[in-house]
Design a protein around this motif. Sequence first.
Motif, PDB file in Angstrom:
ATOM      1  N   ILE A  79       0.839  -1.195   0.000  1.00 31.32           N
ATOM      2  CA  ILE A  79       0.000   0.000   0.000  1.00 31.32           C
ATOM      3  C   ILE A  79       0.877   1.250   0.000  1.00 31.32           C
ATOM      4  N   ASP A  80       1.844   1.288   0.908  1.00 34.59           N
ATOM      5  CA  ASP A  80       2.737   2.446   0.974  1.00 34.59           C
ATOM      6  C   ASP A  80       3.733   2.466  -0.184  1.00 34.59           C
ATOM      7  N   GLU A  81       4.100   1.283  -0.676  1.00 32.90           N
ATOM      8  CA  GLU A  81       5.038   1.207  -1.804  1.00 32.90           C
ATOM      9  C   GLU A  81       4.447   1.835  -3.062  1.00 32.90           C
ATOM     10  N   PHE A  82       3.156   1.584  -3.290  1.00 40.12           N
ATOM     11  CA  PHE A  82       2.558   1.987  -4.563  1.00 40.12           C
ATOM     12  C   PHE A  82       1.220   2.705  -4.405  1.00 40.12           C
ATOM     13  N   ARG A  83       1.067   3.450  -3.343  1.00 45.37           N
ATOM     14  CA  ARG A  83      -0.207   4.128  -3.083  1.00 45.37           C
ATOM     15  C   ARG A  83      -0.630   4.981  -4.288  1.00 45.37           C
ATOM     16  N   GLY A  84      -1.864   4.802  -4.687  1.00 46.68           N
ATOM     17  CA  GLY A  84      -2.402   5.568  -5.813  1.00 46.68           C
ATOM     18  C   GLY A  84      -2.250   4.896  -7.159  1.00 46.68           C
ATOM     19  N   LEU A  85      -1.519   3.788  -7.186  1.00 51.05           N
ATOM     20  CA  LEU A  85      -1.263   3.120  -8.461  1.00 51.05           C
ATOM     21  C   LEU A  85      -2.463   2.285  -8.912  1.00 51.05           C
ATOM     22  N   THR A  86      -2.837   2.432 -10.171  1.00 52.58           N
ATOM     23  CA  THR A  86      -3.894   1.617 -10.764  1.00 52.58           C
ATOM     24  C   THR A  86      -3.317   0.837 -11.936  1.00 52.58           C
ATOM     25  N   ILE A  87      -4.039  -0.162 -12.386  1.00 58.11           N
ATOM     26  CA  ILE A  87      -3.586  -0.943 -13.533  1.00 58.11           C
ATOM     27  C   ILE A  87      -3.787  -0.122 -14.805  1.00 58.11           C
ATOM     28  N   PRO A  88      -2.733   0.111 -15.584  1.00 62.01           N
ATOM     29  CA  PRO A  88      -2.918   0.827 -16.848  1.00 62.01           C
ATOM     30  C   PRO A  88      -3.543  -0.092 -17.892  1.00 62.01           C
ATOM     31  N   ALA A  89      -4.220   0.469 -18.848  1.00 63.32           N
ATOM     32  CA  ALA A  89      -4.826  -0.318 -19.922  1.00 63.32           C
ATOM     33  C   ALA A  89      -4.492   0.324 -21.263  1.00 63.32           C
ATOM     34  N   ALA A  90      -4.558  -0.467 -22.306  1.00 66.48           N
ATOM     35  CA  ALA A  90      -4.318   0.044 -23.655  1.00 66.48           C
ATOM     36  C   ALA A  90      -5.555   0.795 -24.150  1.00 66.48           C
ATOM     37  N   PRO A  91      -5.366   1.801 -24.990  1.00 69.02           N
ATOM     38  CA  PRO A  91      -6.512   2.541 -25.539  1.00 69.02           C
ATOM     39  C   PRO A  91      -7.431   1.682 -26.401  1.00 69.02           C
ATOM     40  N   GLY A  92      -6.878   0.632 -27.009  1.00 75.34           N
ATOM     41  CA  GLY A  92      -7.688  -0.213 -27.886  1.00 75.34           C
ATOM     42  C   GLY A  92      -7.272  -1.668 -27.814  1.00 75.34           C
ATOM     43  N   GLU A  93      -8.173  -2.548 -28.241  1.00 72.52           N
ATOM     44  CA  GLU A  93      -7.914  -3.985 -28.141  1.00 72.52           C
ATOM     45  C   GLU A  93      -6.753  -4.430 -29.033  1.00 72.52           C
ATOM     46  N   TYR A  94      -6.688  -3.888 -30.242  1.00 68.72           N
ATOM     47  CA  TYR A  94      -5.611  -4.303 -31.154  1.00 68.72           C
ATOM     48  C   TYR A  94      -4.255  -3.898 -30.593  1.00 68.72           C
ATOM     49  N   GLN A  95      -4.154  -2.692 -30.093  1.00 66.84           N
ATOM     50  CA  GLN A  95      -2.891  -2.251 -29.488  1.00 66.84           C
ATOM     51  C   GLN A  95      -2.505  -3.170 -28.338  1.00 66.84           C
ATOM     52  N   ALA A  96      -3.476  -3.540 -27.526  1.00 64.11           N
ATOM     53  CA  ALA A  96      -3.198  -4.420 -26.389  1.00 64.11           C
ATOM     54  C   ALA A  96      -2.616  -5.747 -26.860  1.00 64.11           C
ATOM     55  N   LEU A  97      -3.192  -6.323 -27.903  1.00 64.12           N
ATOM     56  CA  LEU A  97      -2.695  -7.610 -28.389  1.00 64.12           C
ATOM     57  C   LEU A  97      -1.262  -7.495 -28.881  1.00 64.12           C
ATOM     58  N   VAL A  98      -0.977  -6.470 -29.671  1.00 62.51           N
ATOM     59  CA  VAL A  98       0.369  -6.282 -30.208  1.00 62.51           C
ATOM     60  C   VAL A  98       1.377  -6.117 -29.073  1.00 62.51           C
ATOM     61  N   GLU A  99       1.039  -5.299 -28.098  1.00 64.94           N
ATOM     62  CA  GLU A  99       1.978  -5.025 -27.011  1.00 64.94           C
ATOM     63  C   GLU A  99       2.186  -6.232 -26.109  1.00 64.94           C
ATOM     64  N   VAL A 100       1.168  -7.032 -25.939  1.00 66.11           N
ATOM     65  CA  VAL A 100       1.310  -8.242 -25.127  1.00 66.11           C
ATOM     66  C   VAL A 100       2.183  -9.277 -25.848  1.00 66.11           C
ATOM     67  N   ILE A 101       1.966  -9.443 -27.142  1.00 66.52           N
ATOM     68  CA  ILE A 101       2.791 -10.384 -27.908  1.00 66.52           C
ATOM     69  C   ILE A 101       4.256  -9.952 -27.878  1.00 66.52           C
ATOM     70  N   ALA A 102       4.493  -8.651 -27.947  1.00 66.82           N
ATOM     71  CA  ALA A 102       5.869  -8.129 -27.925  1.00 66.82           C
ATOM     72  C   ALA A 102       6.580  -8.443 -26.614  1.00 66.82           C
ATOM     73  N   GLN A 103       5.825  -8.750 -25.568  1.00 63.90           N
ATOM     74  CA  GLN A 103       6.422  -9.042 -24.259  1.00 63.90           C
ATOM     75  C   GLN A 103       6.741 -10.520 -24.056  1.00 63.90           C
ATOM     76  N   GLN A 104       6.402 -11.352 -25.024  1.00 61.61           N
ATOM     77  CA  GLN A 104       6.626 -12.786 -24.862  1.00 61.61           C
ATOM     78  C   GLN A 104       8.115 -13.125 -24.743  1.00 61.61           C
ATOM     79  N   GLN A 105       8.466 -13.812 -23.665  1.00 58.55           N
ATOM     80  CA  GLN A 105       9.803 -14.404 -23.492  1.00 58.55           C
ATOM     81  C   GLN A 105      10.947 -13.394 -23.496  1.00 58.55           C
ATOM     82  N   VAL A 106      10.673 -12.139 -23.160  1.00 58.83           N
ATOM     83  CA  VAL A 106      11.739 -11.133 -23.056  1.00 58.83           C
ATOM     84  C   VAL A 106      11.488 -10.306 -21.802  1.00 58.83           C
TER      85      VAL A 106
END
Length: 278
Positions: A79-106
């Motif tokens: 709570i004190d480490e990250f007070r105020g922090l929320t989960i960020p989200a992508a503006p659109g579904e397609y962007q989310a998919l591309v960015e998630v795939i880019a994170q695979q195994q790296v």
Amino acid sequence: MIRNGTWKFEGGVFYQALRLPSGEITVAGYDGENFLLPDDLGEGDKKFVEEKLSFILGLDTDLDSFYAEISDSPFAFLIDEFRGLTIPAAPGEYQALVEVIAQQQVSFDFAQRTIANLVRIAGKPAGDIYAFPRPEEIAQLGEEKLGEAKLGYRAHYIKNLTALYLEGKLSLELWDWGVEEALGYLTKFRGIGKWTAELFLAYGLRKNVYPAGDLGLRRGIAKIFGKSVKEVKERDVREIIEPYGKWKGLLAFYVTCYDRKTELERKVKIQNRRKSHG
């Protein structure tokens, strides 16, 4: 939040490049209390932009209730480490998919750089930031140009899934689907495994789900409970996180952020040690 070149934080204001329903690009901001919108936006576009920024920043997250839920748990210190922090989200579904795939195994840092590369190559400038490329813009990239993003094998997945999306064979608007149903659907496509599908549902659709097999999440749990990461399996993560019900996704995010923070601190210490011995 992924440093992808589509947003910036300047003078206490978060600015995001967005595509309006008309296809035009605008840049709008949020200063922690108010939305900062271009004067030339119509009422419909203003509502669209405010809803997008609220979604991206998770402005409707009830953090007080979340903190009350974990206040008497081993996670209370977060709570004190990250007070105020929320989960960020992508503006659109397609962007989310591309960015998630880019994170695979790296590593997350490497993934951020490759995503930013892709945005600079195919996105549209909006001042000193960019609008994320549309699927048509990525589909038009040749192999050599796409290779400049340094995505490796992930570029092939992105290109193929983009084609399926444009052909209407891959649907990403799974808002009304249950988590298990959506996972079953997404994982039928080559390039989308369970980890990718879970992260997409969380980052793209804000569903209450998390990738329990994620190394960072497992490592964060290991650090908090004094175990080695090898001792923490996916099932162990679920046994610990699942009881938090509607807050499980947010808790998993906080644990992952704790891992990233401590890993960065560890690397800085190593670098400083090397410098002192140099």
